[in-house]
Motif scaffolding. Sequence first.
Motif, PDB file in Angstrom:
ATOM      1  N   LYS A 190       0.831  -1.205   0.000  1.00 36.32           N
ATOM      2  CA  LYS A 190       0.000   0.000   0.000  1.00 36.32           C
ATOM      3  C   LYS A 190       0.868   1.258   0.000  1.00 36.32           C
ATOM      4  CE  LYS A 190      -2.631  -1.077   3.592  1.00 36.32           C
ATOM      5  NZ  LYS A 190      -3.765  -0.819   4.492  1.00 36.32           N
ATOM      6  N   ILE A 191       0.588   2.160  -0.946  1.00 33.89           N
ATOM      7  CA  ILE A 191       1.362   3.396  -0.966  1.00 33.89           C
ATOM      8  C   ILE A 191       0.447   4.621  -0.854  1.00 33.89           C
ATOM      9  CG2 ILE A 191       3.249   2.382  -2.305  1.00 33.89           C
ATOM     10  CD1 ILE A 191       2.308   3.867  -4.757  1.00 33.89           C
ATOM     11  N   ALA A 192       0.966   5.644  -0.180  1.00 38.36           N
ATOM     12  CA  ALA A 192       0.319   6.955  -0.140  1.00 38.36           C
ATOM     13  C   ALA A 192       1.231   7.894  -0.916  1.00 38.36           C
ATOM     14  CB  ALA A 192       0.161   7.439   1.294  1.00 38.36           C
ATOM     15  N   VAL A 193       0.653   8.740  -1.756  1.00 36.34           N
ATOM     16  CA  VAL A 193       1.450   9.648  -2.582  1.00 36.34           C
ATOM     17  C   VAL A 193       1.126  11.089  -2.183  1.00 36.34           C
ATOM     18  CG1 VAL A 193       2.096  10.311  -4.926  1.00 36.34           C
ATOM     19  CG2 VAL A 193       1.343   7.960  -4.472  1.00 36.34           C
ATOM     20  N   CYS A 194       2.172  11.863  -1.873  1.00 36.42           N
ATOM     21  CA  CYS A 194       2.000  13.270  -1.482  1.00 36.42           C
ATOM     22  C   CYS A 194       2.419  14.168  -2.643  1.00 36.42           C
ATOM     23  CB  CYS A 194       2.844  13.587  -0.250  1.00 36.42           C
ATOM     24  SG  CYS A 194       2.382  12.640   1.191  1.00 36.42           S
ATOM     25  N   VAL A 195       1.574  15.132  -2.975  1.00 38.54           N
ATOM     26  CA  VAL A 195       1.764  15.961  -4.165  1.00 38.54           C
ATOM     27  C   VAL A 195       1.479  17.424  -3.845  1.00 38.54           C
ATOM     28  CG1 VAL A 195       1.117  14.108  -5.767  1.00 38.54           C
ATOM     29  CG2 VAL A 195      -0.657  15.569  -4.794  1.00 38.54           C
ATOM     30  N   SER A 196       1.986  18.311  -4.729  1.00 38.68           N
ATOM     31  CA  SER A 196       1.654  19.734  -4.586  1.00 38.68           C
ATOM     32  C   SER A 196       1.221  20.371  -5.906  1.00 38.68           C
ATOM     33  CB  SER A 196       2.863  20.537  -4.078  1.00 38.68           C
ATOM     34  OG  SER A 196       3.266  20.086  -2.814  1.00 38.68           O
ATOM     35  N   GLY A 197       1.546  19.731  -7.032  1.00 34.89           N
ATOM     36  CA  GLY A 197       1.371  20.429  -8.308  1.00 34.89           C
ATOM     37  C   GLY A 197       0.635  19.625  -9.360  1.00 34.89           C
ATOM     38  N   ALA A 201      -4.391   6.139   6.350  1.00 34.32           N
ATOM     39  CA  ALA A 201      -4.293   5.321   5.132  1.00 34.32           C
ATOM     40  C   ALA A 201      -3.432   4.078   5.352  1.00 34.32           C
ATOM     41  CB  ALA A 201      -3.723   6.162   3.997  1.00 34.32           C
ATOM     42  N   ALA A 202      -2.693   4.038   6.457  1.00 34.33           N
ATOM     43  CA  ALA A 202      -1.837   2.904   6.826  1.00 34.33           C
ATOM     44  C   ALA A 202      -0.965   2.403   5.664  1.00 34.33           C
ATOM     45  CB  ALA A 202      -2.689   1.766   7.386  1.00 34.33           C
ATOM     46  N   PRO A 203      -0.169   3.297   5.082  1.00 34.90           N
ATOM     47  CA  PRO A 203       0.639   2.869   3.929  1.00 34.90           C
ATOM     48  C   PRO A 203       1.890   2.089   4.338  1.00 34.90           C
ATOM     49  CG  PRO A 203       1.126   5.148   4.431  1.00 34.90           C
ATOM     50  CD  PRO A 203       0.071   4.717   5.420  1.00 34.90           C
ATOM     51  N   ASP A 204       2.343   1.224   3.430  1.00 30.47           N
ATOM     52  CA  ASP A 204       3.645   0.576   3.618  1.00 30.47           C
ATOM     53  C   ASP A 204       4.756   1.528   3.176  1.00 30.47           C
ATOM     54  OD1 ASP A 204       2.660  -2.076   4.370  1.00 30.47           O
ATOM     55  OD2 ASP A 204       1.836  -2.083   2.335  1.00 30.47           O
ATOM     56  N   LEU A 205       4.403   2.432   2.258  1.00 28.34           N
ATOM     57  CA  LEU A 205       5.392   3.361   1.710  1.00 28.34           C
ATOM     58  C   LEU A 205       4.715   4.703   1.429  1.00 28.34           C
ATOM     59  CD1 LEU A 205       8.292   3.737   0.391  1.00 28.34           C
ATOM     60  CD2 LEU A 205       7.187   3.158  -1.775  1.00 28.34           C
ATOM     61  N   ILE A 206       5.421   5.792   1.733  1.00 31.24           N
ATOM     62  CA  ILE A 206       4.945   7.143   1.394  1.00 31.24           C
ATOM     63  C   ILE A 206       5.836   7.650   0.262  1.00 31.24           C
ATOM     64  CG2 ILE A 206       4.629   9.505   2.233  1.00 31.24           C
ATOM     65  CD1 ILE A 206       4.593   8.173   5.120  1.00 31.24           C
ATOM     66  N   LYS A 240       8.782   8.226  12.378  1.00 29.68           N
ATOM     67  CA  LYS A 240       7.803   7.120  12.420  1.00 29.68           C
ATOM     68  C   LYS A 240       7.907   6.230  11.182  1.00 29.68           C
ATOM     69  CE  LYS A 240       2.977   6.187  13.330  1.00 29.68           C
ATOM     70  NZ  LYS A 240       1.723   6.757  13.820  1.00 29.68           N
ATOM     71  N   TYR A 241       8.191   6.845  10.037  1.00 30.62           N
ATOM     72  CA  TYR A 241       8.228   6.091   8.774  1.00 30.62           C
ATOM     73  C   TYR A 241       9.653   5.970   8.235  1.00 30.62           C
ATOM     74  CZ  TYR A 241       3.132   6.247   8.689  1.00 30.62           C
ATOM     75  OH  TYR A 241       1.797   6.075   8.991  1.00 30.62           O
TER      76      TYR A 241
END
Length: 211
Positions: A3-10, A80-85, A101-102
């Motif tokens: 599971k991945i969470a993706v952080c974006v700005s643009g 979201a409990a991701p394995d990877l951000i 934490k990560y």
Amino acid sequence: MFKIAVCVSGGGTNLQAIIDGVRQGVIPNTEIVRVISNNQNAYALERARLAGIDAVCISPRSYESRELFNEALLAAVDEAAPDLIVLAGFLVVLPPAMIRKYEHRIINIHPSLIPAFCGTGYYGLKVHEAALARGVKVTGATVHFVDEGTDTGPIIMQKAVAVRQGDTPELLQRRVMEEAEWIILPASIALMAEGRISVEDGQAKITDGER
Ligand code: GRF
């Protein structure tokens, strides 16, 4: 499922490369569980929604202090409990508590060959402006783990891109994205999903996979 969470700005072209990579199987056995933007106008949020991915905006403007914003950001990730951000053009300094934490579970894409043109102040077009001002003939992109410094974490993957006569920062940015970022970010996530990256003595090591 990884599971991945993706952080974006643009604009989210790197996010799109990840979405496509998951769909096409370049990134195996992986689900994008959440996209988080600090900017409600980021087109990346639209890309997430179009792909049916949970997308949330956590804007510093909605919080009275940086501490409260940091807590909300961490809560949105934790939920979201991701394995990877994956930081894919995320223009926010991460809360130290989140980095701790990560540990070794957050990766970032930077549009140069680290250690060139990186660190505080080197983001977006500024990176390419600096590369052109220095007259380098080769630049590229780097995927690295995020630690508490700026662009200082262990390097996972790099890809070189030629600088051409007459390049503008915009032209170079586009070429670095097309020839490097959109390739090495999905490829790095694939390695993480396959459990093939470890960190030993501050360096990322890739182990041979069965695939
Ligand atoms: C990319 O160049 C990335 O390397 C940088 O910000 C840009 C993001 O572009 N740090 P996009 O939002 O993925 O299109």
